[in-house]
Enzyme design. Sequence first.
Site, PDB file in Angstrom:
ATOM      1  CE  LYS A 114      -4.394  -1.631   1.973  1.00 37.69           C
ATOM      2  NZ  LYS A 114      -5.264  -1.339   3.007  1.00 37.69           N
TER       3      LYS A 114
ATOM      4  CE  LYS B 102      -5.957  -8.149  -2.380  1.00 35.45           C
ATOM      5  NZ  LYS B 102      -6.209  -8.159  -0.991  1.00 35.45           N
TER       6      LYS B 102
ATOM      7  CE  LYS C 245     -12.134  -2.272  -0.355  1.00 32.49           C
ATOM      8  NZ  LYS C 245     -12.995  -2.882   0.642  1.00 32.49           N
TER       9      LYS C 245
END
Length: 333
Positions: free
Chosen positions: A112, A195, A198
């Site tokens: 992230k 994966k 969103k």
Amino acid sequence: MTKRVFSGIQPTGNLHLGNYLGAIRNWVRWQDEAPCIFSVVDLHAITVRQNPAELRAQTREMAAAILAAGVDPAKAVLFNQSAVRAHAELCWVLNCVARIGWLNRMTQFKEKAGKDREGASVGLYVYPVLQAADILVYLATHVPVGEDQKQHIELARDIAQKFNNDYETELFVLPEPVITGPATRVMSLRDGTKKMSKSDPSDMSRINLTDTADDIVSKIKKAKTDPEVLPESVEGLEGRPEAQNLVGIYAALAETTPQAVLAEFAGKGFGVFKPALAELTVSRLAPIATRFRELLADPAYVDSVLREGAEKADAIARPVLDKVYDTVGFLRP
Ligand code: AMP
Ligand code: TRP
């Protein structure tokens, strides 16, 4: 030991098939097995910049999506994390227990934060400590999550263990991750090695719970595949990540195994398999999407569920936090 289940999901972006199959559907199953506490984790959401009005709206939407997927407020507690102050308060204590070295190993932070580590918020760095607080403050025994959260639950165990050792107590329960089902890791429709997420810029990469039947059919039709036919056994899917993913999704939605799916489709190409998968997906998601839209039209109801959920959650968390405060030596004048 009596079971207690906790899990959480961030209110950022819409619920997608990965969240549903990897997490929420298992929540729905657990609510008949054990006391369950489920949270829309808005405190976690602000570890990256959020627009306040959008955060509020998305928190309500995520709660509506969870209810639409079948979580029943008569059986399980559902609330938004910021409404129960004990999460943030326990997080502080646990920040003083967790070690920097432990957090440095967290792969989700590395993903992230990306290249700009120095520019990431401190909150993003201690994100897994807050997650540990979420779980430990309810003395939860089981945590149903997708594969990607395993490392965070193991960290929660380490933090619980160190607290117990440091303070010579058995206050915290060591939680176990529960990663079950054929779709603990649903992959992107555009790239079988990534994966479904969103945060993927391409909406074609995922199936959202809000997608129309037409959207679903077209996304599955355009999903990346290979030119081979489907094999007879799961070993034959090795090295074919896209095929493996679609078979896994089919198995999860049909509540069967990938092997059983292959028994039906072996020797057939994607020209046959994709329409079958699209039809199955639409039939499974349509009732959820309908209920979701009804709930969005009734925000007062969703808010009342969250309010009552927060009261119930607080009633469990508060006495645990009080014990923690006593244990670490805080004066309670
Ligand atoms: P997130 O969307 O990252 O807040 O994740 C919410 C829950 O969904 C967590 O339990 C994740 O492990 C799970 N999850 C997210 N993406 C996937 C995926 N592609 N496949 C399976 N589970 C997932
Ligand atoms: N970090 C989790 C995710 O990305 C969400 C989460 C926050 C969570 N707190 C939790 C999951 C506690 C399980 C238990 O999906």
